[in-house]
Design an enzyme around this catalytic site. Structure first.
Site, mmCIF file in Angstrom:
data_model
loop_
_atom_site.group_PDB
_atom_site.id
_atom_site.type_symbol
_atom_site.label_atom_id
_atom_site.label_comp_id
_atom_site.label_asym_id
_atom_site.label_seq_id
_atom_site.Cartn_x
_atom_site.Cartn_y
_atom_site.Cartn_z
ATOM 1 N N ASP A 234 -22.507 5.244 -72.964
ATOM 2 C CA ASP A 234 -22.438 5.219 -74.301
ATOM 3 C C ASP A 234 -24.046 5.581 -74.782
ATOM 4 O O ASP A 234 -24.967 5.929 -74.198
ATOM 5 C CB ASP A 234 -21.642 4.229 -75.257
ATOM 6 N N HIS A 310 -22.764 2.735 -81.698
ATOM 7 C CA HIS A 310 -21.546 2.987 -81.154
ATOM 8 C C HIS A 310 -21.418 2.288 -79.490
ATOM 9 O O HIS A 310 -20.257 1.646 -79.515
ATOM 10 C CB HIS A 310 -21.312 4.552 -80.862
ATOM 11 N N SER A 496 -12.371 6.484 -79.730
ATOM 12 C CA SER A 496 -13.422 5.802 -78.979
ATOM 13 C C SER A 496 -13.251 4.352 -78.872
ATOM 14 O O SER A 496 -13.389 3.717 -77.984
ATOM 15 C CB SER A 496 -14.856 5.982 -79.792
#
Length: 713
Positions: A234, A310, A496
């Site tokens: 990520d 994220h 996600s």
């Protein structure tokens, strides 16, 4: 090919699940970057996701690179501070000519440096034959690398390279985007800004939250193991978050270009997330690295986007510090997380992702030190539109090494699953609303293996009701204070965040049965899944297209096993099956199941604990798909079905041993049937024709985009 995007990004603010969910299931952070299956980038309700993707696809042609010299390899440990107009992944054939004379590199040289030299020599030979000026970038494996070129676009370069007899494949290096009850206070109740339901998604399912995964009761069986590692590929992580303290391994940073890296260097051993914000000036700088990287607002203005954090959000769902009286609980409880940074500002590149995958699983990566902590599970909450392409080699190698690859299905309002979720061997995870229907932004189709909560808001005003609370940082650009997402200011929704739920459950399973293979884990999760509810929403269908070939949106709909995977994730059932030591499987004996012809299935059982015997086996038809009818309950070790048409059907088998109390294992299998005249196909189904015994060997045999309201789609 278009750029990658976070799998959580929903395409344009179009209606998602209900009118209230329309703009609130996407969040407003980072917009169109490596779409990390969570929605954390702002998306204007006036612009479609397709428009954003087209804008991103154009970015490749805008990058400026320094002059290139044929055969000049980029320093292995450094970064490229400029990006050429063409960037392609090349894989050479096994028997490829390595060049002649000075181009020949002796394979007797040992070490990773020799690999880089051999690749450079092969690139030189191809460049001379094709009349191209190529520059070597990153080595991916012994036979594949990234090559750069100037004065040519990526599609054209890939096409010319594919014409060379020594090239096995050449593909555009596409851009990717970020897709026991603990005493942690936010597990029960949200913070001051919500959600009031706290970590609803981990609890035992009960109306109205029917899609909750029942991690609570799974923790009564196991609280995981620190020896089980989940790699989170990520944007990197914030190592300073108190709820990740002691849970994060060192990791690695594979972002190879300076503009995207945003940390002043390229590859290095620091997987920390420096932030991936885009300023308004960067967003509007014609010819700049991040021109129109985000999605425009309703007036067509590009306003930049704050940092998504994220990777920190995904890591928290997998393995936040649990039962420490602080913050939230992680799905995997004692599971540790290996951060692998592959995304930066405006996302990243497929080449960096596949290199990160290989390293995470413990495979050799040229000029990078070996990973001392190989992961058993790789979580990819990112993606891009298009086929699997250059991902497949990495997936095959990673799975062969014993690691399960979990990927977000994507957030383009019910379109087909993109890469890497559509790769063979990947466990793609679709997104559900709290009620169990498909959430509007989640993609769907036969590539989806299982579905799990993705977050949704329901209401138009006030705090979002059902986001997926997790760890984050409060900084709008660089890091500030550690924080948690909530229902008001920082809302996390998107596939996600569905994917790390599955990764966390898989980690719990490995804690009780460390020898499980990727296929066995997948089978047990699918076999233990709960059935989708039936509501007043329309039934989901396979991805559809209009007369122009453009995908048609499918917002909230009732899931089926052919569109949303085997069922709803059930952590307790999956962990219980893994702990039982009894695994069933269904084998499709017919190489290419065809309509109107018998399809042979066989059940098998293994891992039966010594001293125990199989006492019963039963079959069920989970979904006939309109091509299989009747009952399979009479089948024994072998089962024959006769599909009446092309499509797919799903059967399940449950085996029970003679232990006291008895142990059970259930597995389901979707079988794909091609038309009678088709030359391809594979996998099954029709009307059940005659009993045959299928020994149930459960399938266990063998940033983020933040919407304008701060809600990830």
């Amino acid at each position: 090919m278009g750029p990658f995007s976070w799998a959580d990004v929903a395409p344009s603010g179009k209606a998602l699940s209900t009118q209230a969910d329309t703009g609130r299931e996407m969040s407003s952070s980072v917009r169109s970057r490596l779409y990390t299956s969570s929605i954390v980038f702002s998306i204007s309700p006036m612009h479609s996701m397709q428009a954003a993707v087209r804008v991103l696809a154009a970015l490749v042609a805008l990058f400026v690179v320094q002059p290139m010299v044929v055969g000049t390899a980029v320093a292995a440990g450094g970064a490229v501070d400029d990006v050429p107009s063409a960037r392609v992944i090349v894989k050479y054939r096994d028997d490829a000519v390595r060049g002649a004379g000075s181009d020949r590199v002796s394979i007797a040289h040992a070490g990773q440096g020799a690999t880089v030299q051999r690749l450079a020599a092969r690139m030189d030979a191809v460049a001379q034959r094709r009349g191209l000026a190529l520059r070597a970038h990153r080595a991916i494996s012994e036979r594949s690398q990234v090559v750069l070129a100037r004065g040519i676009d990526s599609e054209t370069l890939a096409r010319r390279l594919r014409a060379d007899p020594d090239v096995e494949f050449a593909a555009v290096d596409r851009r990717v985007r970020p897709l026991a009850v603990p005493n942690d206070p936010l597990h029960t109740l949200g913070g001051a800004d919500g959600p009031a339901v706290g970590q609803w998604y981990l609890r035992t399912p009960a109306a109205p939250a029917l899609s909750a995964i029942d991690a609570t009761r799974a923790w009564d069986i196991t609280q995981g193991s620190a020896s089980v590692i989940v790699a989170v590929l990520d944007t990197g992580v914030r190592f300073d978050h108190p709820d990740l303290a002691g849970k994060l391994l060192a990791g690695y940073d594979f972002v190879s270009t300076l503009p995207e890296s945003n940390d002043g260097n390229g590859r290095d051993s620091n997987a920390s997330d420096p932030g991936d914000w885009i300023t308004q000036q960067e967003d509007n700088s014609v010819g700049g690295d991040f021109y129109h990287c985000t999605s425009p607002d309703s007036l067509g203005n590009y306003n930049g986007a704050p940092s998504s954090w994220h990777g920190t959000q995904v890591a928290g769902i997998v393995g936040a510090l649990t039962n420490n009286g602080v913050g939230m609980a992680g799905t995997g409880w004692n599971t540790r997380v290996l951060p692998v940074r592959v995304l930066g500002k405006c996302g990243g590149y497929v080449s960096d992702v596949v290199i990160g995958m290989r390293w995470a699983a413990g495979l050799t990566v040229p000029n990078v030190a070996a990973n001392p902590n190989p992961a058993r599970i790789l979580n990819l909450s990112l993606g891009t539109e298009g086929d699997c392409g250059e991902y497949q080699d990495a997936v095959d190698d990673v799975v062969a090494a014993g690691a399960l690859v979990v990927a977000a299905a994507g957030n383009t309002n019910g379109h087909a699953v993109g890469a890497p979720g559509n790769c063979n061997g990947v466990m793609a995870v679709g997104g559900l609303r709290h009620s169990g229907t498909k959430v509007g932004f989640s993609d769907l189709g036969s590539a989806v293996s299982i579905s799990a909560p993705a977050g949704n808001c329901v209401n138009d005003f006030g705090p979002c009701l059902y986001p997926l609370l997790t760890t984050t940082n409060s900084g709008s650009q660089g890091p500030a204070s550690s924080a948690y997402t909530d229902g008001t200011n920082d809302i996390t929704v998107g596939t996600s965040f569905s994917a790390p739920l599955v990764s966390g459950v898989a980690a719990l399973m490995l804690a009780v049965q460390p020898t499980l293979t990727p296929d066995e884990i997948r089978g047990l999760i699918q076999g233990g899944s709960r059935r989708f509810p039936s509501t007043s929403a329309p039934a989901c269908t396979a991805p559809r297209f209009d007369v122009n070939g453009d995908p048609i949106d499918q917002i909230e709909c009732d899931c089926t096993t052919t569109t949303c995977g085997a069922g709803m994730l059930d952590a307790r059932a999956a962990v219980r099956s893994a702990a039982a030591g009894l695994i069933a499987d269904i084998v499709v004996n017919t190489a290419t199941p065809r309509a109107g012809q018998d399809v042979s299935l066989t059940a098998d059982v293994f891992r039966l604990i010594s001293g125990r015997n199989l006492s019963s086996l039963s079959w069920s038809l989970v979904d006939g798909g309109g091509i299989v009818s009747g009952s399979v309950s009479g089948c024994s070790a072998n089962c024959v079905v006769s599909p009446t048409g092309a499509g797919s059907f799903t059967v399940a088998v449950t085996v029970t041993d003679d232990n006291n109390p008895p142990t059970q294992s259930t597995v389901s299998r979707r079988v794909t049937v091609v038309s009678a005249s088709s030359n391809g196909g594979g996998g099954g189904g029709g009307a059940l024709g005659g009993p045959a015994y299928l020994l149930a060997l459960a399938l266990a045999v063998g940033a983020a985009w933040r919407l304008s309201a701060g809600r990830d789609a």
